[in-house]
Structures are given as structure tokens and as C-alpha cells.
Design a protein around this motif. Structure first.
Motif, PDB file in Angstrom:
ATOM      1  N   LYS A  53       1.003  -1.050   0.044  1.00  8.67           N
ATOM      2  CA  LYS A  53      -0.103   0.091   0.106  1.00  8.67           C
ATOM      3  C   LYS A  53       0.916   1.288  -0.005  1.00  8.67           C
ATOM      4  O   LYS A  53       1.825   1.334   0.762  1.00  8.67           O
ATOM      5  CB  LYS A  53      -0.883   0.094   1.449  1.00  8.67           C
ATOM      6  CG  LYS A  53      -1.915   1.012   1.752  1.00  8.67           C
ATOM      7  CD  LYS A  53      -2.526   1.217   2.591  1.00  8.67           C
ATOM      8  CE  LYS A  53      -3.395   2.465   2.904  1.00  8.67           C
ATOM      9  NZ  LYS A  53      -4.241   2.387   4.327  1.00  8.67           N
ATOM     10  N   ASP A  54       0.666   2.015  -0.911  1.00  5.02           N
ATOM     11  CA  ASP A  54       1.356   3.443  -1.032  1.00  5.02           C
ATOM     12  C   ASP A  54       0.978   4.264   0.493  1.00  5.02           C
ATOM     13  O   ASP A  54      -0.037   4.344   0.491  1.00  5.02           O
ATOM     14  CB  ASP A  54       1.059   4.082  -2.303  1.00  5.02           C
ATOM     15  CG  ASP A  54       1.876   3.554  -3.324  1.00  5.02           C
ATOM     16  OD1 ASP A  54       2.641   2.725  -3.055  1.00  5.02           O
ATOM     17  OD2 ASP A  54       1.243   3.606  -4.516  1.00  5.02           O
ATOM     18  N   LEU A  55       1.968   4.687   0.890  1.00  9.21           N
ATOM     19  CA  LEU A  55       1.935   5.580   2.035  1.00  9.21           C
ATOM     20  C   LEU A  55       2.476   6.936   1.736  1.00  9.21           C
ATOM     21  O   LEU A  55       3.490   7.143   0.881  1.00  9.21           O
ATOM     22  CB  LEU A  55       2.679   5.125   3.273  1.00  9.21           C
ATOM     23  CG  LEU A  55       2.310   3.769   3.849  1.00  9.21           C
ATOM     24  CD1 LEU A  55       3.307   3.319   5.060  1.00  9.21           C
ATOM     25  CD2 LEU A  55       0.767   3.820   4.374  1.00  9.21           C
ATOM     26  N   ASP A  56       1.912   7.886   2.262  1.00  5.12           N
ATOM     27  CA  ASP A  56       2.352   9.511   1.748  1.00  5.12           C
ATOM     28  C   ASP A  56       3.593   9.766   2.569  1.00  5.12           C
ATOM     29  O   ASP A  56       3.348   9.934   3.678  1.00  5.12           O
ATOM     30  CB  ASP A  56       1.091  10.347   2.071  1.00  5.12           C
ATOM     31  CG  ASP A  56       1.581  11.790   1.471  1.00  5.12           C
ATOM     32  OD1 ASP A  56       2.538  12.033   1.210  1.00  5.12           O
ATOM     33  OD2 ASP A  56       0.631  12.606   1.673  1.00  5.12           O
ATOM     34  N   PRO A  57       4.536  10.195   1.795  1.00  2.71           N
ATOM     35  CA  PRO A  57       5.796  10.288   2.903  1.00  2.71           C
ATOM     36  C   PRO A  57       5.956  11.725   3.133  1.00  2.71           C
ATOM     37  O   PRO A  57       6.528  12.195   4.035  1.00  2.71           O
ATOM     38  CB  PRO A  57       6.989  10.189   1.765  1.00  2.71           C
ATOM     39  CG  PRO A  57       6.383  10.164   0.547  1.00  2.71           C
ATOM     40  CD  PRO A  57       5.058   9.957   0.583  1.00  2.71           C
ATOM     41  N   ALA A  58       4.949  12.627   2.842  1.00  3.90           N
ATOM     42  CA  ALA A  58       4.778  14.279   3.312  1.00  3.90           C
ATOM     43  C   ALA A  58       3.976  14.193   4.482  1.00  3.90           C
ATOM     44  O   ALA A  58       3.921  15.358   5.025  1.00  3.90           O
ATOM     45  CB  ALA A  58       4.149  14.806   1.957  1.00  3.90           C
ATOM     46  N   THR A  59       3.437  13.184   5.023  1.00  2.59           N
ATOM     47  CA  THR A  59       2.535  13.180   6.159  1.00  2.59           C
ATOM     48  C   THR A  59       3.019  11.952   7.030  1.00  2.59           C
ATOM     49  O   THR A  59       3.010  11.010   6.325  1.00  2.59           O
ATOM     50  CB  THR A  59       1.093  13.573   5.885  1.00  2.59           C
ATOM     51  OG1 THR A  59       0.544  12.281   5.277  1.00  2.59           O
ATOM     52  CG2 THR A  59       0.748  14.511   5.186  1.00  2.59           C
ATOM     53  N   HIS A  60       2.662  12.058   8.156  1.00  3.54           N
ATOM     54  CA  HIS A  60       2.531  10.963   9.177  1.00  3.54           C
ATOM     55  C   HIS A  60       1.230  10.826   9.622  1.00  3.54           C
ATOM     56  O   HIS A  60       0.966  11.499  10.521  1.00  3.54           O
ATOM     57  CB  HIS A  60       3.851  10.936  10.221  1.00  3.54           C
ATOM     58  CG  HIS A  60       3.455   9.952  11.180  1.00  3.54           C
ATOM     59  ND1 HIS A  60       4.188   8.635  10.594  1.00  3.54           N
ATOM     60  CD2 HIS A  60       3.335   9.472  12.274  1.00  3.54           C
ATOM     61  CE1 HIS A  60       4.044   7.735  11.454  1.00  3.54           C
ATOM     62  NE2 HIS A  60       3.600   8.241  12.390  1.00  3.54           N
ATOM     63  N   MET A  61       0.528   9.701   9.181  1.00  4.05           N
ATOM     64  CA  MET A  61      -0.975   9.490   9.620  1.00  4.05           C
ATOM     65  C   MET A  61      -1.809  10.949   9.625  1.00  4.05           C
ATOM     66  O   MET A  61      -2.451  11.217  10.413  1.00  4.05           O
ATOM     67  CB  MET A  61      -0.866   9.194  11.078  1.00  4.05           C
ATOM     68  CG  MET A  61      -0.119   7.595  11.173  1.00  4.05           C
ATOM     69  SD  MET A  61       0.002   7.131  12.800  1.00  4.05           S
ATOM     70  CE  MET A  61      -1.017   5.822  12.659  1.00  4.05           C
ATOM     71  N   GLY A  62      -1.477  11.576   8.434  1.00  3.92           N
ATOM     72  CA  GLY A  62      -2.480  12.960   8.212  1.00  3.92           C
ATOM     73  C   GLY A  62      -1.635  14.117   9.033  1.00  3.92           C
ATOM     74  O   GLY A  62      -2.377  15.133   8.515  1.00  3.92           O
ATOM     75  N   VAL A  63      -0.553  14.081   9.694  1.00  5.35           N
ATOM     76  CA  VAL A  63       0.019  15.244  10.088  1.00  5.35           C
ATOM     77  C   VAL A  63       1.246  15.462   9.150  1.00  5.35           C
ATOM     78  O   VAL A  63       2.084  14.567   8.936  1.00  5.35           O
ATOM     79  CB  VAL A  63       0.601  14.904  11.679  1.00  5.35           C
ATOM     80  CG1 VAL A  63       1.219  16.203  12.191  1.00  5.35           C
ATOM     81  CG2 VAL A  63      -0.543  14.363  12.466  1.00  5.35           C
ATOM     82  N   PRO A  64       1.444  16.961   8.715  1.00  5.48           N
ATOM     83  CA  PRO A  64       2.458  17.103   7.838  1.00  5.48           C
ATOM     84  C   PRO A  64       3.725  17.023   8.658  1.00  5.48           C
ATOM     85  O   PRO A  64       3.962  17.340   9.828  1.00  5.48           O
ATOM     86  CB  PRO A  64       2.216  18.727   7.957  1.00  5.48           C
ATOM     87  CG  PRO A  64       0.722  19.131   8.297  1.00  5.48           C
ATOM     88  CD  PRO A  64       0.255  17.726   9.218  1.00  5.48           C
ATOM     89  N   ILE A  65       4.915  16.684   7.562  1.00  6.35           N
ATOM     90  CA  ILE A  65       6.038  16.624   8.149  1.00  6.35           C
ATOM     91  C   ILE A  65       7.043  17.920   7.540  1.00  6.35           C
ATOM     92  O   ILE A  65       6.892  18.047   6.289  1.00  6.35           O
ATOM     93  CB  ILE A  65       6.599  15.395   7.497  1.00  6.35           C
ATOM     94  CG1 ILE A  65       6.093  14.066   8.286  1.00  6.35           C
ATOM     95  CG2 ILE A  65       8.343  15.341   7.809  1.00  6.35           C
ATOM     96  CD1 ILE A  65       6.337  12.775   7.698  1.00  6.35           C
ATOM     97  N   GLU A  66       7.693  18.750   8.299  1.00  8.09           N
ATOM     98  CA  GLU A  66       8.587  19.605   7.803  1.00  8.09           C
ATOM     99  C   GLU A  66       9.833  19.247   8.001  1.00  8.09           C
ATOM    100  O   GLU A  66      10.248  18.539   8.789  1.00  8.09           O
ATOM    101  CB  GLU A  66       8.215  20.932   8.613  1.00  8.09           C
ATOM    102  CG  GLU A  66       8.958  22.059   8.289  1.00  8.09           C
ATOM    103  CD  GLU A  66       8.310  23.296   9.297  1.00  8.09           C
ATOM    104  OE1 GLU A  66       9.374  23.659   9.870  1.00  8.09           O
ATOM    105  OE2 GLU A  66       7.200  23.703   9.142  1.00  8.09           O
TER     106      GLU A  66
END
Length: 86
Positions: A53-66
Motif C-alpha cells: 500500500k502506498d503511504l504518503d511520505p509528506a505526512t505521518h498519519m495525516g500530520v504534515p512533516i516539515e
């Protein structure tokens, strides 16, 4: 960098879960150093492959990553408090 795969991912998940349970609000964001972000990307790739399953690397469980050069790796709580990762 962390030595063991998934340690950072699980720590971020635990901090997010604890925050959500305590405040009933999502944290503002995670702030990672470039080296921690490399570890995070490795963890996401490993989980994506394992779960197929593709996970979005820009967020962690919907929380943005900076990404910030000066960050030790923190979760910024909903009230602005920084909680250190690892």
C-alpha cells in the motif's frame, strides 16, 4: 540516523497517539532534520512494500512533516509545545 528500521516511524506514531488521546486534537506537525527524514523515508518505503500500500511520505498519519536543518526531531503539539522524538 537511527540504526534500526521503523524505530522512528513507531516513535512518531506513539507520540501522535498519546497526543491525540490526551488532547483529542492532532498535533500541528512533525519537524525532522534531513538525516531523520531519510530514516523516515526508508521506513515509509519498507512499510509500503510490506503492506503493499502506498503511504504518503509528506505526512505521518495525516500530520504534515516539515524538514529543518536545525531540528533535533520534534512533534509540535496542538498548543505549540515541542515534544522530542526518539
Amino acid at each position: 540516523m537511527t540504526a534500526t528500521p521503523l524505530i522512528l516511524y513507531y516513535d512518531m506514531s506513539e507520540k501522535l497517539s498519546d497526543h491525540l488521546r490526551a488532547t483529542r486534537a492532532y498535533p500541528e506537525k512533525f519537524v525532522l532534520s534531513p538525516l531523520l527524514h531519510e530514516d523516515y523515508l526508508r521506513d515509509v518505503a519498507l512499510l509500503s512494500h510490506t503492506l503493499e500500500k502506498d503511504l504518503d511520505p509528506a505526512t505521518h498519519m495525516g500530520v504534515p512533516i516539515e524538514i529543518s536543518d536545525g531540528s533535533p526531531g520534534v512533534m509540535v503539539a496542538s498548543d505549540g509545545t515541542e515534544v522530542w522524538l526518539l
